[in-house]
Design a protein around this motif. Structure first.
Motif, PDB file in Angstrom:
ATOM      1  N   THR A 114      32.591  10.482 -18.676  1.00  0.00           N
ATOM      2  CA  THR A 114      33.493   9.690 -19.518  1.00  0.00           C
ATOM      3  C   THR A 114      34.968   9.963 -19.255  1.00  0.00           C
ATOM      4  N   THR A 115      35.299  10.458 -18.075  1.00  0.00           N
ATOM      5  CA  THR A 115      36.684  10.860 -17.808  1.00  0.00           C
ATOM      6  C   THR A 115      37.439   9.770 -17.035  1.00  0.00           C
ATOM      7  N   PRO A 116      38.772   9.842 -16.998  1.00  0.00           N
ATOM      8  CA  PRO A 116      39.559   8.928 -16.171  1.00  0.00           C
ATOM      9  C   PRO A 116      39.819   9.474 -14.769  1.00  0.00           C
ATOM     10  N   SER A 117      38.963  10.356 -14.278  1.00  0.00           N
ATOM     11  CA  SER A 117      39.182  11.026 -13.000  1.00  0.00           C
ATOM     12  C   SER A 117      39.269  10.039 -11.836  1.00  0.00           C
ATOM     13  N   GLU A 118      40.108  10.377 -10.875  1.00  0.00           N
ATOM     14  CA  GLU A 118      40.185   9.615  -9.627  1.00  0.00           C
ATOM     15  C   GLU A 118      39.610  10.402  -8.465  1.00  0.00           C
ATOM     16  N   LEU A 119      39.031  11.558  -8.759  1.00  0.00           N
ATOM     17  CA  LEU A 119      38.355  12.388  -7.766  1.00  0.00           C
ATOM     18  C   LEU A 119      36.946  12.685  -8.265  1.00  0.00           C
ATOM     19  N   ALA A 120      35.972  12.589  -7.363  1.00  0.00           N
ATOM     20  CA  ALA A 120      34.575  12.787  -7.754  1.00  0.00           C
ATOM     21  C   ALA A 120      34.369  14.160  -8.389  1.00  0.00           C
ATOM     22  N   LEU A 121      33.674  14.168  -9.519  1.00  0.00           N
ATOM     23  CA  LEU A 121      33.396  15.406 -10.245  1.00  0.00           C
ATOM     24  C   LEU A 121      32.017  15.961  -9.935  1.00  0.00           C
ATOM     25  N   LEU A 122      31.090  15.096  -9.511  1.00  0.00           N
ATOM     26  CA  LEU A 122      29.722  15.500  -9.224  1.00  0.00           C
ATOM     27  C   LEU A 122      29.328  15.073  -7.822  1.00  0.00           C
ATOM     28  N   LYS A 123      28.497  15.900  -7.174  1.00  0.00           N
ATOM     29  CA  LYS A 123      27.973  15.568  -5.849  1.00  0.00           C
ATOM     30  C   LYS A 123      26.448  15.610  -5.876  1.00  0.00           C
ATOM     31  N   ALA A 124      25.854  14.972  -4.876  1.00  0.00           N
ATOM     32  CA  ALA A 124      24.404  14.780  -4.878  1.00  0.00           C
ATOM     33  C   ALA A 124      23.628  16.087  -4.880  1.00  0.00           C
ATOM     34  N   ASP A 125      24.130  17.098  -4.176  1.00  0.00           N
ATOM     35  CA  ASP A 125      23.362  18.341  -4.080  1.00  0.00           C
ATOM     36  C   ASP A 125      23.288  19.084  -5.406  1.00  0.00           C
ATOM     37  N   GLY A 126      24.081  18.674  -6.379  1.00  0.00           N
ATOM     38  CA  GLY A 126      24.033  19.308  -7.687  1.00  0.00           C
ATOM     39  C   GLY A 126      23.222  18.549  -8.718  1.00  0.00           C
ATOM     40  N   ILE A 127      22.629  17.420  -8.320  1.00  0.00           N
ATOM     41  CA  ILE A 127      21.874  16.591  -9.256  1.00  0.00           C
ATOM     42  C   ILE A 127      20.384  16.917  -9.165  1.00  0.00           C
ATOM     43  N   ARG A 128      19.785  17.245 -10.280  1.00  0.00           N
ATOM     44  CA  ARG A 128      18.370  17.602 -10.314  1.00  0.00           C
ATOM     45  C   ARG A 128      17.490  16.371 -10.117  1.00  0.00           C
ATOM     46  N   PRO A 129      16.304  16.532  -9.522  1.00  0.00           N
ATOM     47  CA  PRO A 129      15.348  15.419  -9.480  1.00  0.00           C
ATOM     48  C   PRO A 129      15.043  14.941 -10.901  1.00  0.00           C
ATOM     49  N   GLY A 130      14.936  13.633 -11.051  1.00  0.00           N
ATOM     50  CA  GLY A 130      14.624  13.070 -12.356  1.00  0.00           C
ATOM     51  C   GLY A 130      15.810  12.829 -13.260  1.00  0.00           C
ATOM     52  N   THR A 131      16.993  13.138 -12.786  1.00  0.00           N
ATOM     53  CA  THR A 131      18.185  12.987 -13.622  1.00  0.00           C
ATOM     54  C   THR A 131      18.597  11.520 -13.749  1.00  0.00           C
ATOM     55  N   HIS A 132      19.021  11.166 -14.946  1.00  0.00           N
ATOM     56  CA  HIS A 132      19.677   9.876 -15.142  1.00  0.00           C
ATOM     57  C   HIS A 132      21.166  10.114 -15.394  1.00  0.00           C
ATOM     58  N   ILE A 133      22.015   9.279 -14.774  1.00  0.00           N
ATOM     59  CA  ILE A 133      23.462   9.354 -14.971  1.00  0.00           C
ATOM     60  C   ILE A 133      23.967   8.010 -15.470  1.00  0.00           C
ATOM     61  N   THR A 134      24.681   8.033 -16.582  1.00  0.00           N
ATOM     62  CA  THR A 134      25.424   6.865 -17.031  1.00  0.00           C
ATOM     63  C   THR A 134      26.896   7.134 -16.768  1.00  0.00           C
ATOM     64  N   ALA A 135      27.485   6.342 -15.869  1.00  0.00           N
ATOM     65  CA  ALA A 135      28.883   6.525 -15.474  1.00  0.00           C
ATOM     66  C   ALA A 135      29.746   5.537 -16.245  1.00  0.00           C
ATOM     67  N   VAL A 136      30.635   6.056 -17.067  1.00  0.00           N
ATOM     68  CA  VAL A 136      31.420   5.231 -17.979  1.00  0.00           C
ATOM     69  C   VAL A 136      32.905   5.208 -17.619  1.00  0.00           C
ATOM     70  N   GLY A 137      33.417   6.326 -17.100  1.00  0.00           N
ATOM     71  CA  GLY A 137      34.862   6.468 -16.968  1.00  0.00           C
ATOM     72  C   GLY A 137      35.503   5.599 -15.909  1.00  0.00           C
ATOM     73  N   SER A 138      34.794   5.304 -14.835  1.00  0.00           N
ATOM     74  CA  SER A 138      35.398   4.592 -13.701  1.00  0.00           C
ATOM     75  C   SER A 138      35.357   3.088 -13.943  1.00  0.00           C
ATOM     76  N   ASP A 139      36.426   2.571 -14.564  1.00  0.00           N
ATOM     77  CA  ASP A 139      36.481   1.149 -14.882  1.00  0.00           C
ATOM     78  C   ASP A 139      37.638   0.430 -14.198  1.00  0.00           C
ATOM     79  N   THR A 140      38.234   1.087 -13.181  1.00  0.00           N
ATOM     80  CA  THR A 140      39.244   0.444 -12.340  1.00  0.00           C
ATOM     81  C   THR A 140      38.885   0.721 -10.881  1.00  0.00           C
ATOM     82  N   SER A 141      39.670   0.187  -9.971  1.00  0.00           N
ATOM     83  CA  SER A 141      39.399   0.407  -8.542  1.00  0.00           C
ATOM     84  C   SER A 141      39.800   1.804  -8.086  1.00  0.00           C
ATOM     85  N   GLU A 142      40.610   2.513  -8.880  1.00  0.00           N
ATOM     86  CA  GLU A 142      41.088   3.831  -8.476  1.00  0.00           C
ATOM     87  C   GLU A 142      40.227   4.975  -9.006  1.00  0.00           C
TER      88      GLU A 142
END
Length: 318
Positions: free
Chosen positions: A199-227
């Motif tokens: 839910t952040t306004p970050s312009e740099l990725a906070l999470l990477k694939a190698d840190g995501i557990r199998p079976g995880t669901h992600i709802t991405a809310v913060g990235s609502d612009t092109s930047e």
């Protein structure tokens, strides 16, 4: 005469509205081509940083059309003000007359976004939620957690904020309702949770694939612009299911836009949320799948929530 509905009355009326169901219905109307939703209008500011979104449209053969103005100015906290501001304008679809002005100060946008997160989890989160992970500590972070209780209730929570102070405040404000652990990094949140909301306004990725557990669901809310970007493109590349609330909008904003433009995924991998709601074959089928729902915010959500609040107002003032 135009009806003006102020924030406190809006909050009271919302208690009688099933916003999660309204969002599901809106996404279905949108994906089935029963709505008219032009491209988002946008103003971006540098000093102080902020963005204004103008979203508008109508559902065919309905009574109203809606124009929404909503802003996020992220240094408002230094002034003792909420970051979200705005209003909803409701017009007669047949005559163009102004029916109502809802002075919601951005609140309805926050609610409909949180309710959309609950919809996303309803169809794509695993059956058994070990813990909910929240990246961000603002109003949307709090509301996402609260609305998730309507579809995927879980009291175990990990939270990460850009400052320890923000994370502590988040825990203090919600601690009576949840068992909240403060993480030192976004990666620590992902390590301990199989339902993540960013839910952040970050312009740099906070999470990477190698840190995501199998079976995880992600709802991405913060990235609502092109930047803006919260998820590394490798996450969407690794995901079994990638959902957009709006495929047209995903071509110019959000996590999907970032991943496609950098070559991590192709557009044919993307499914639209309203289609998936109607087709169980497009939803999660086991608890090992990684799923991502990218919510950039669609005007049909504003149409649904504004209309619902106004209809409740009419009932109470008949």
């Amino acid at each position: 005469m135009t009806t003006v509905i102020e924030l406190e009355e809006i909050k009271s009326l919302l208690k009688q509205v099933d916003v999660v169901t309204a969002m599901s219905q809106g996404f279905v109307q949108y994906s089935n081509g029963n709505s008219v939703v032009p491209p988002v209008g946008e103003l971006l500011f540098d000093n102080p940083p902020g963005d204004v979104h103008i979203k508008y449209g109508y559902i065919k053969n309905d009574d109203f059309y809606v124009i929404k103005i909503a802003s996020g100015f992220y240094e408002n906290k230094n002034l003792g003000l909420p970051s979200s501001q705005g209003m909803m304008l409701l017009f007669n679809q047949k005559t163009g007359q102004t029916v109502s002005v809802l002075l919601d100060e951005g609140y309805l946008t926050d609610v409909r976004t949180a309710a959309a997160g609950a919809v996303a989890a309803q169809y794509f989160a695993p059956k058994n939620i070990e813990a909910i992970g929240i990246l961000g500590t603002g109003i949307q972070a709090k509301m996402q957690l609260q609305y998730l209780q309507k579809t995927k209730p879980c009291k175990r929570v990990w939270v990460w904020g850009r400052t320890a102070e923000n994370a502590v405040r988040f825990k203090e404000e919600l601690g009576d309702e949840f068992d909240i652990q403060i993480a030192e990094s976004a990666a620590e949140v992902a390590k301990n949770c199989n339902l993540l909301v960013t839910t952040t306004p970050s312009e740099l990725a906070l999470l990477k694939a190698d840190g995501i557990r199998p079976g995880t669901h992600i709802t991405a809310v913060g990235s609502d612009t092109s930047e803006k970007q919260e998820l590394d493109g490798t996450i969407l590349q690794k995901a079994d299911i990638v959902i957009a609330d709006s495929i047209p909008q995903s071509k110019s904003r959000g996590e999907i836009y970032q991943a496609v433009s950098k070559g991590f995924i192709f557009e044919n991998k993307i499914i639209e949320l309203g289609k998936a709601i109607q087709n169980t074959d497009l939803q999660r089928i086991n608890d090992q799948q990684i799923t991502v729902v990218d919510l950039t915010g669609v005007a049909v959500q504003d149409i649904m929530i504004t209309t619902a609040v106004y209809e409740k107002y009419k009932q109470e003032n008949a």
